[in-house]
Design an enzyme around this catalytic site. Structure first.
Site, PDB file in Angstrom:
ATOM      1  N   ASP A  16     -10.760  33.947 -21.084  1.00  0.00           N
ATOM      2  CA  ASP A  16      -9.654  33.099 -20.622  1.00  0.00           C
ATOM      3  C   ASP A  16      -8.388  33.944 -20.726  1.00  0.00           C
ATOM      4  O   ASP A  16      -8.395  35.028 -21.327  1.00  0.00           O
ATOM      5  CB  ASP A  16      -9.558  31.853 -21.536  1.00  0.00           C
ATOM      6  CG  ASP A  16      -8.415  30.908 -21.142  1.00  0.00           C
ATOM      7  OD1 ASP A  16      -8.049  30.846 -19.953  1.00  0.00           O
ATOM      8  OD2 ASP A  16      -7.878  30.225 -22.044  1.00  0.00           O
ATOM      9  N   SER A  17      -7.294  33.425 -20.176  1.00  0.00           N
ATOM     10  CA  SER A  17      -6.013  34.098 -20.334  1.00  0.00           C
ATOM     11  C   SER A  17      -5.577  34.102 -21.800  1.00  0.00           C
ATOM     12  O   SER A  17      -4.854  34.984 -22.239  1.00  0.00           O
ATOM     13  CB  SER A  17      -4.952  33.364 -19.511  1.00  0.00           C
ATOM     14  OG  SER A  17      -4.940  31.990 -19.871  1.00  0.00           O
ATOM     15  N   CYS A  79     -11.732  29.696 -17.743  1.00  0.00           N
ATOM     16  CA  CYS A  79     -10.353  29.538 -17.290  1.00  0.00           C
ATOM     17  C   CYS A  79     -10.418  29.044 -15.848  1.00  0.00           C
ATOM     18  O   CYS A  79     -10.938  29.747 -14.981  1.00  0.00           O
ATOM     19  CB  CYS A  79      -9.647  30.892 -17.365  1.00  0.00           C
ATOM     20  SG  CYS A  79      -7.979  30.872 -16.687  1.00  0.00           S
ATOM     21  N   GLU A 157      -0.482  26.666 -26.458  1.00  0.00           N
ATOM     22  CA  GLU A 157      -0.930  27.866 -27.181  1.00  0.00           C
ATOM     23  C   GLU A 157       0.121  28.363 -28.181  1.00  0.00           C
ATOM     24  O   GLU A 157      -0.202  28.709 -29.312  1.00  0.00           O
ATOM     25  CB  GLU A 157      -1.268  28.968 -26.173  1.00  0.00           C
ATOM     26  CG  GLU A 157      -1.694  30.253 -26.829  1.00  0.00           C
ATOM     27  CD  GLU A 157      -2.758  31.009 -26.041  1.00  0.00           C
ATOM     28  OE1 GLU A 157      -3.548  30.416 -25.311  1.00  0.00           O
ATOM     29  OE2 GLU A 157      -2.784  32.247 -26.191  1.00  0.00           O
ATOM     30  N   CYS A 189      -7.610  22.434 -16.866  1.00  0.00           N
ATOM     31  CA  CYS A 189      -7.207  23.707 -17.481  1.00  0.00           C
ATOM     32  C   CYS A 189      -7.789  23.663 -18.881  1.00  0.00           C
ATOM     33  O   CYS A 189      -7.709  22.629 -19.559  1.00  0.00           O
ATOM     34  CB  CYS A 189      -5.689  23.809 -17.535  1.00  0.00           C
ATOM     35  SG  CYS A 189      -5.062  25.112 -18.624  1.00  0.00           S
ATOM     36  N   HIS A 191      -6.910  24.756 -21.605  1.00  0.00           N
ATOM     37  CA  HIS A 191      -5.996  24.520 -22.723  1.00  0.00           C
ATOM     38  C   HIS A 191      -5.790  23.020 -22.996  1.00  0.00           C
ATOM     39  O   HIS A 191      -5.471  22.635 -24.118  1.00  0.00           O
ATOM     40  CB  HIS A 191      -4.621  25.142 -22.444  1.00  0.00           C
ATOM     41  CG  HIS A 191      -4.577  26.607 -22.700  1.00  0.00           C
ATOM     42  ND1 HIS A 191      -5.138  27.528 -21.867  1.00  0.00           N
ATOM     43  CD2 HIS A 191      -4.032  27.311 -23.727  1.00  0.00           C
ATOM     44  CE1 HIS A 191      -4.950  28.742 -22.351  1.00  0.00           C
ATOM     45  NE2 HIS A 191      -4.284  28.637 -23.484  1.00  0.00           N
TER      46      HIS A 191
END
Ligand code: DGL
Length: 275
Positions: A16-17, A79, A157, A189, A191
């Site tokens: 993932d990012s 992601c 994050e 997403c 997150h």
């Protein structure tokens, strides 16, 4: 680096990012206890959500190729943004199985009773052709409201799901969905599941939140079995990040609830990866 030097046995690589993909990793480890995992967070370029698609495609292909060369037996693109712009390019560039996430429009369309669905995702995901195709296939006869949540992955994050920054962004992005009378909201997403309690609080209690982590774990299980490469590990876990790991410990612990064994890992900085 080769994964065997870290005692991982042909791990499944999950990337993932940043640390949103840990919401997917949690489901993978719960369903696949006989696998080892390498989790990569491309923190140097986090967040991906508003970066140009062409840049993301190149970057994600380089990551995928490096993970394969290091010994990963399968890749999970944890992601939605990376999958939306790079899934095809990644599949063309590596020979190991690739599982690509996509927003759960299909399960949402199947379970929505009033046919009104909200999708929370990054701008890059919502704009992508892949997402438009998903809507064309599963959104027929449904009202689907896409909401780009600029800044939300970053706030979750870096400040944590319970932060004032996240609360302000959720007031802006989620509260209006209640007025649109959606009965199902897709967390598009990886997150966003970290903030699912905060999201749910802004919607009527019967609203269903769709998170695809468990479906991805089932898909990975089937794929590893079909390729005859399931098992052989012991749920061992190593994580890598493309910035200095010491700067990340606090964020990881806030989300994951425990420290992760974390190394510096960069797809471009490793000459042994050149073919
Ligand atoms: N976690 C990522 C996703 O699922 C993106 C967050 C970001 O880097 O913008 O889309």
């Amino acid at each position: 680096m080769n994964f065997s030097s870290h005692a991982l046995h042909s791990p499944v690589a999950v990337f993932d990012s940043g640390f949103g993909g840990l919401t997917v990793l949690r489901a993978l480890r719960a369903q696949l206890p006989d696998e080892d995992f390498f989790y990569f967070a491309d923190t140097r370029y986090f967040p991906y959500g508003e970066r140009p698609a062409e840049f993301l495609r190149e970057r994600c292909v380089a990551i995928a190729q490096s993970l394969q060369r290091a010994g990963a037996k399968a890749l999970v693109i944890a992601c939605n943004t990376a999958s939306a712009v790079a899934a095809e390019a990644i599949r063309a560039a590596v020979s190991v199985p690739v599982i690509a996430l996509e927003p759960g429009v299909k399960p949402a369309a199947e379970s929505s009773r009033n046919g009104r669905i909200g999708v929370l995702a990054t701008q890059r995901t919502l704009e992508s052709e892949r997402f438009q195709r998903l809507l064309g296939t599963y959104g027929q006869g449904r009202e689907v409201f896409g909401q780009a949540c600029t800044g939300l992955a970053d706030a979750i994050e870096n400040d944590g799901p319970a932060s004032a920054r996240v609360a302000a962004l959720l007031d802006r992005y989620v509260t209006p969905l209640a007025a649109l009378q959606v009965d199902t909201v897709v967390l598009g997403c990886t997150h966003y599941p970290w903030a699912s309690a905060e999201i749910a609080r802004r919607l009527p209690p019967e609203t269903r939140l769709v998170d695809t982590g468990e479906a991805v774990a089932r898909q990975l299980t089937r794929r590893l079995q079909a390729e005859h490469c399931a098992g052989g590990g012991h749920s061992r876990l190593l994580a890598g990040a493309s910035v200095e790991p010491a700067t990340l410990a606090e964020k990881i612990e806030r989300l994951w609830g425990a420290p992760l064994p974390l190394i510096f890992w960069s797809p471009q900085a490793l000459p042994e990866y050149s073919a």
